[in-house]
Write an enzyme that holds these catalytic residues in place. Structure first.
Site, PDB file in Angstrom:
ATOM      1  N   THR A  36       0.885  -1.308  -0.143  1.00 32.94           N
ATOM      2  CA  THR A  36      -0.033  -0.055   0.015  1.00 32.94           C
ATOM      3  C   THR A  36       0.866   1.023   0.184  1.00 32.94           C
ATOM      4  O   THR A  36       0.607   2.224  -0.482  1.00 32.94           O
ATOM      5  CB  THR A  36      -0.720  -0.149   0.924  1.00 32.94           C
ATOM      6  OG1 THR A  36      -1.746  -1.092   1.153  1.00 32.94           O
ATOM      7  CG2 THR A  36      -1.911   1.131   1.037  1.00 32.94           C
ATOM      8  N   ASP A 220      -5.468  -1.502  -5.263  1.00 31.05           N
ATOM      9  CA  ASP A 220      -4.807  -1.943  -4.069  1.00 31.05           C
ATOM     10  C   ASP A 220      -5.437  -3.538  -3.922  1.00 31.05           C
ATOM     11  O   ASP A 220      -6.723  -3.562  -4.224  1.00 31.05           O
ATOM     12  CB  ASP A 220      -4.884  -1.141  -2.956  1.00 31.05           C
ATOM     13  CG  ASP A 220      -4.025  -1.499  -1.717  1.00 31.05           C
ATOM     14  OD1 ASP A 220      -3.369  -2.652  -1.908  1.00 31.05           O
ATOM     15  OD2 ASP A 220      -3.958  -0.823  -0.710  1.00 31.05           O
ATOM     16  N   GLU A 221      -5.299  -4.250  -3.072  1.00 29.37           N
ATOM     17  CA  GLU A 221      -5.658  -5.698  -2.778  1.00 29.37           C
ATOM     18  C   GLU A 221      -6.470  -6.207  -3.922  1.00 29.37           C
ATOM     19  O   GLU A 221      -7.603  -6.707  -4.005  1.00 29.37           O
ATOM     20  CB  GLU A 221      -6.883  -5.322  -1.717  1.00 29.37           C
ATOM     21  CG  GLU A 221      -6.630  -4.560  -0.583  1.00 29.37           C
ATOM     22  CD  GLU A 221      -5.869  -5.440   0.602  1.00 29.37           C
ATOM     23  OE1 GLU A 221      -5.918  -6.677   0.369  1.00 29.37           O
ATOM     24  OE2 GLU A 221      -5.435  -4.865   1.656  1.00 29.37           O
ATOM     25  N   GLN A 251      -3.511 -13.603   0.705  1.00 28.75           N
ATOM     26  CA  GLN A 251      -4.581 -12.719   1.634  1.00 28.75           C
ATOM     27  C   GLN A 251      -5.837 -12.505   0.863  1.00 28.75           C
ATOM     28  O   GLN A 251      -6.759 -11.830   1.042  1.00 28.75           O
ATOM     29  CB  GLN A 251      -4.166 -11.275   1.744  1.00 28.75           C
ATOM     30  CG  GLN A 251      -2.946 -11.433   2.746  1.00 28.75           C
ATOM     31  CD  GLN A 251      -2.456  -9.965   3.192  1.00 28.75           C
ATOM     32  OE1 GLN A 251      -3.231  -9.316   3.923  1.00 28.75           O
ATOM     33  NE2 GLN A 251      -1.607  -9.476   2.579  1.00 28.75           N
TER      34      GLN A 251
HETATM   35  P1  ATP Z   1      -1.086  -5.507   3.590  1.00 31.80           P
HETATM   36  O1  ATP Z   1      -0.606  -6.934   2.769  1.00 31.80           O
HETATM   37  O2  ATP Z   1      -1.471  -6.017   5.078  1.00 31.80           O
HETATM   38  O3  ATP Z   1      -1.976  -4.875   2.996  1.00 31.80           O
HETATM   39  P2  ATP Z   1       1.093  -3.948   2.849  1.00 31.80           P
HETATM   40  O4  ATP Z   1       2.192  -4.898   2.238  1.00 31.80           O
HETATM   41  O5  ATP Z   1       0.166  -3.096   2.064  1.00 31.80           O
HETATM   42  O6  ATP Z   1       0.295  -4.799   3.700  1.00 31.80           O
HETATM   43  P3  ATP Z   1       1.828  -1.475   4.065  1.00 31.80           P
HETATM   44  O7  ATP Z   1       0.708  -1.213   4.995  1.00 31.80           O
HETATM   45  O8  ATP Z   1       2.027  -0.625   3.050  1.00 31.80           O
HETATM   46  O9  ATP Z   1       2.113  -3.020   3.691  1.00 31.80           O
HETATM   47  O10 ATP Z   1       3.126  -1.341   5.049  1.00 31.80           O
HETATM   48  C1  ATP Z   1       3.306  -2.008   6.188  1.00 31.80           C
HETATM   49  C2  ATP Z   1       4.092  -1.196   7.394  1.00 31.80           C
HETATM   50  O11 ATP Z   1       5.258  -1.325   6.963  1.00 31.80           O
HETATM   51  C3  ATP Z   1       3.392   0.065   7.379  1.00 31.80           C
HETATM   52  O12 ATP Z   1       3.439   0.596   8.653  1.00 31.80           O
HETATM   53  C4  ATP Z   1       4.712   1.030   6.705  1.00 31.80           C
HETATM   54  O13 ATP Z   1       4.546   2.211   6.979  1.00 31.80           O
HETATM   55  C5  ATP Z   1       5.762   0.274   6.831  1.00 31.80           C
HETATM   56  N1  ATP Z   1       6.703   0.210   5.837  1.00 31.80           N
HETATM   57  C6  ATP Z   1       6.668  -0.275   4.690  1.00 31.80           C
HETATM   58  N2  ATP Z   1       7.788  -0.124   3.770  1.00 31.80           N
HETATM   59  C7  ATP Z   1       8.684   0.478   4.506  1.00 31.80           C
HETATM   60  C8  ATP Z   1      10.102   0.659   4.718  1.00 31.80           C
HETATM   61  N3  ATP Z   1      10.882   0.812   3.555  1.00 31.80           N
HETATM   62  N4  ATP Z   1      10.841   1.266   5.707  1.00 31.80           N
HETATM   63  C9  ATP Z   1      10.106   1.583   6.727  1.00 31.80           C
HETATM   64  N5  ATP Z   1       8.813   1.145   6.860  1.00 31.80           N
HETATM   65  C10 ATP Z   1       8.073   0.546   6.007  1.00 31.80           C
HETATM   66 MG    MG Z   2      -2.082  -2.978   2.001  1.00 29.49          MG
END
Ligand code: ATP
Ligand code: MG
Length: 723
Positions: A36, A220-221, A251
């Protein structure tokens, strides 16, 4: 143009994903790996580095909450408001398109959105009017059938007649339902998507317009898109090929609602030149939580195969708690949250997740008793409450007389002496003449088919609605809402109800006026909805994904499904029992079981610092006491990652067997109720004390009654006599 600013805080793979020059892209990655985040940065990249106009961007998120967050994050990075960009859910975006192109679609300008509860009621009435045996064609199943057809893009006329009686009847009902919706200008959720697709498919000009406008489409998703959503995305981007999707096959949790994991494969075929990026570093959870998630999900077959790692700390072990019943589970969770808050943490950092909405009630009770503010997502949402839906129906019918669903809802609420017989006459006449209930009622009032009393009551109702609608012509939104509520008589009606329920309903009606006052509708450059219509559509569509005051620091309660995409420092995954999670319906079906496991994976990976998994040894479900086994998912987590929480002396383990109780244990409960003591109760009759716990006002005993089985009773309330 500050490129470093946009790539700041991203790892190499994420930067690659954000700054790619290929047209299409698939970011396939596990939970918490920054998908995301990448999507949001990509939008900022397009605007700031590639000089793409915000008008050329369409971003689809999974919830309205996520849409709001995305807009905010983009604006933060931009340091200015971004107008013109479309961000929303599939349903929200489809709704907007339908409003703008109602005429081309043959929809009334003022079409109304039918939420799933209204859809269900409408189907129920339809079955009755068609004389369909609803034990063979239960309304739920019919609703499911209709929505499933629409999700696949099929209208009734597209389905080949069947020699199978059951199937053919379903088709007939579907066709009749379609006619009913058109007649009353109603559009259900699945219809929103279907119409949006037809709009692009059947109108070359409109399609070309949007193809040219939305040069960049981001989703997304993506793993949870269904057939019609994918087809719509495909139409929109077949020229530009600029489709940027992020997702995680592990997921995918909406297969039961028509989502197709295969869309990931289809995407790879349809956009052959796409860029594929895999993200493998997790930034969300401790390594313990991540290991548990990884160990669980390997039990699924046919995964696209990704392993997540983290360089974060090991963190606390996962806590496993076995409540001796569901109440004990709830109390345990609430106690842990109070501990958490007493250490200075925000309550909003804690989330209670459960498999089914019904589980929220007990948590709510204990939170309320403990004075802990909470917010429930989904479930019985504010706009879905009976009194609110009734009030909204007054507004709907006053503005759109043809709305049959609204007519049905309030024609006799508050009661005005219109019996089922009269209503059946109205329905029959509407159906025979293919007119709306309103029109039928108008005609009947002029004719002599109704008794004098019925006719009077009915014309009284029609006049009331007309009066409301003329009064509503003036005034701003909240005045209109208030006026309609006052006129409707709903306030007096609920005031007469006994007890707190009626009071709460009156309060909710007042709250609706507040909601109208706070509702701010910004007309878009390209649609012209009245403020009231926008408010009504919002109530149906967004149904306040959350309820309660946004600004208060509240514990978050939601189903595992609605937790998708979110994260919380402290997570309770509750009711982790066979038959509940995995659900009873899924245990004999490999595909369904795997979807449940993915749901467990979603649950575990919501946790950042601390995860509790809880289950109850006995649980009341559908009015029955059950003694479930702990879920197989617990066994799939390596035991070295977990610690069992025991509350030591505070809790005595249950003794299910009365014989064992009488023979050995002789602990004394408050009031001198020993285990094995024979007692009698005014309602349940005679029984034997099996167990006791708590003290003072909280003291409870478990009694095995000869007539009704085992029950827990609060000693403070239950009058128990020793025999
Ligand atoms: P989900 O599959 O649950 O939707 P996602 O892959 O979309 O997860 P995000 O929600 O975008 O993951 O990120 C998860 C967490 O990790 C968030 O708090 C985000 O701010 C943090 N994060 C992502 N990338 C980094 C990075 N490179 N450095 C530090 N924090 C990060
Ligand atoms: Mg996400």
């Amino acid at each position: 143009m500050d490129i470093t600013h946009i790539l700041d805080g991203l790892n190499d793979a994420q930067r690659d994903a954000v700054s790619g020059t290929e047209k299409a892209a698939l970011i396939l990655a596990g939970a918490g790996s920054g998908k995301t985040r990448v999507l949001v940065h990509r939008v900022a990249w397009l605007i700031q580095v590639e000089n793409v106009s915000p008008y050329a961007i369409l971003a689809v998120t999974f919830t309205n909450k996520a849409a709001g967050e995305m807009r905010e994050r983009v604006q933060q990075m931009q340091q200015s408001p971004v107008g013109g960009m479309w961000i929303g859910t599939f349903h929200g975006i489809a709704h907007r398109l339908l409003r703008m192109h109602a005429q081309q679609l043959g929809l009334p300008d003022a079409f109304q959105v039918l939420d799933s509860d209204d859809q269900f009621r409408m189907i129920k009435r339809l079955l009755k009017s068609m004389n369909v045996d609803d034990s063979r064609w239960p309304p739920r199943q019919v609703q499911w059938y209709i929505n499933a057809q629409k999700d696949e893009g099929r209208r009734a006329k597209h389905i080949a007649p069947s020699s199978d009686h059951f199937e053919q009847k379903m088709q007939d009902i579907y066709a009749e339902y379609e006619r009913g919706c058109i007649r009353s200008g109603l559009v259900d959720f699945a219809e929103l998507l279907l119409r949006a697709h037809e709009l692009l498919r059947d109108n070359d000009e409109i399609r070309q317009h949007y193809q040219q406008r939305f040069k960049h489409v981001l989703v997304d998703e993506f793993q949870d898109t269904n057939t019609i959503q994918y087809a719509w995305l495909r139409l929109l981007t077949e020229e530009s090929e600029n489709l940027y999707v992020v997702g995680d096959d592990d997921q995918s949790i909406y297969g039961w609602r028509g989502a197709k994991i295969e869309n990931i494969h289809r995407f790879q075929k349809d956009y052959p030149a796409h860029k594929l990026v895999k993200l493998e570093q997790n930034y969300r959870s401790t390594s313990t939580i991540l290991k548990a998630a990884n160990a669980l999900i390997v039990n699924n077959d046919g995964r696209m195969g990704k392993e997540l790692w983290t360089d974060g700390e090991e963190g606390e072990p996962i806590s496993l708690y076995s409540g001796f019943n569901d109440q004990d589970e709830a109390r345990f969770v609430v106690d842990r949250i109070r501990d958490w808050a007493s250490k200075g943490h925000a309550r909003a950092e804690a989330a209670i997740l459960y498999r089914s909405n019904a589980q929220s009630r007990l948590f709510e009770e204990y939170l309320m008793a403990a004075g802990v503010p909470y917010r429930v997502y989904g479930g019985q949402r504010f706009f879905e409450r009976l009194e609110i839906k009734n009030a909204l129906a007054y507004l709907q019918l006053a503005t759109h007389h043809e709305n049959d669903a609204a007519f049905e809802r309030i024609v006799n609420t508050p009661t005005r002496g219109l019996g089922t017989r009269t209503l059946d006459i109205i329905r029959g006449s509407a159906r025979a003449e293919q007119i709306s209930l309103w029109q039928a009622a108008v005609q009947l009032c002029q004719g002599d088919e109704l008794t004098g009393r019925a006719s009077n009551a009915l014309s009284g109702f029609l006049n009331l609605i007309k009066q409301i609608s003329s009064e509503m012509a003036a005034g701003n939104l909240h005045e209109q809402v208030e006026q309609a509520i006052v006129r409707s008589g709903l306030i007096e009606f609920h005031k007469k109800e006994k007890g707190e329920k009626g009071e709460a309903r009156v309060e909710n009606l007042e709250e609706l006026v507040n909601a109208a006052r706070q509702f701010s509708y910004q007309a878009n450059e390209d649609d012209s909805l009245s403020e009231l219509d926008a408010f009504l559509a919002n109530a149906a569509l967004e149904a306040g994904e959350a309820q309660g005051d946004e600004s208060e620091d509240c514990v978050q309660l939601m189903t595992l499904h609605s937790a998708k995409g979110l994260e919380f420092p402290l997570v309770f995954m509750t009711g982790v029992e066979e038959g509940l999670f995995p659900s009873q319906r899924s245990v004999d079906d490999v595909a369904k079981l795997e979807e449940e496991r993915r749901l467990a994976y979603v649950g575990i990976t919501r946790a950042m610092q601390q995860l509790y998994i809880t289950y109850a040894e006995s649980r009341r479900l559908h009015g029955q006491e059950n003694y479930p086994m702990p879920s197989r998912f617990i066994r799939e987590i390596p035991s070295e990652l977990m610690q069992e929480v025991r509350l030591g002396t505070k809790v005595s383990r249950p003794v299910v067997n009365a014989h064992a109780a009488t023979s050995g244990l002789q602990k004394k409960a408050e009031g001198g109720f020993k285990m094995g003591q024979r007692v009698s109760h005014g309602k349940f009759g005679e029984g034997v004390v099996l167990n006791h716990e708590g003290s003072g006002a909280q003291a409870r005993v478990q009694v095995n009654f000869a007539a009704v089985g085992s029950k827990w009773l609060m000693l403070a309330y239950a009058k128990l006599d020793k025999l």
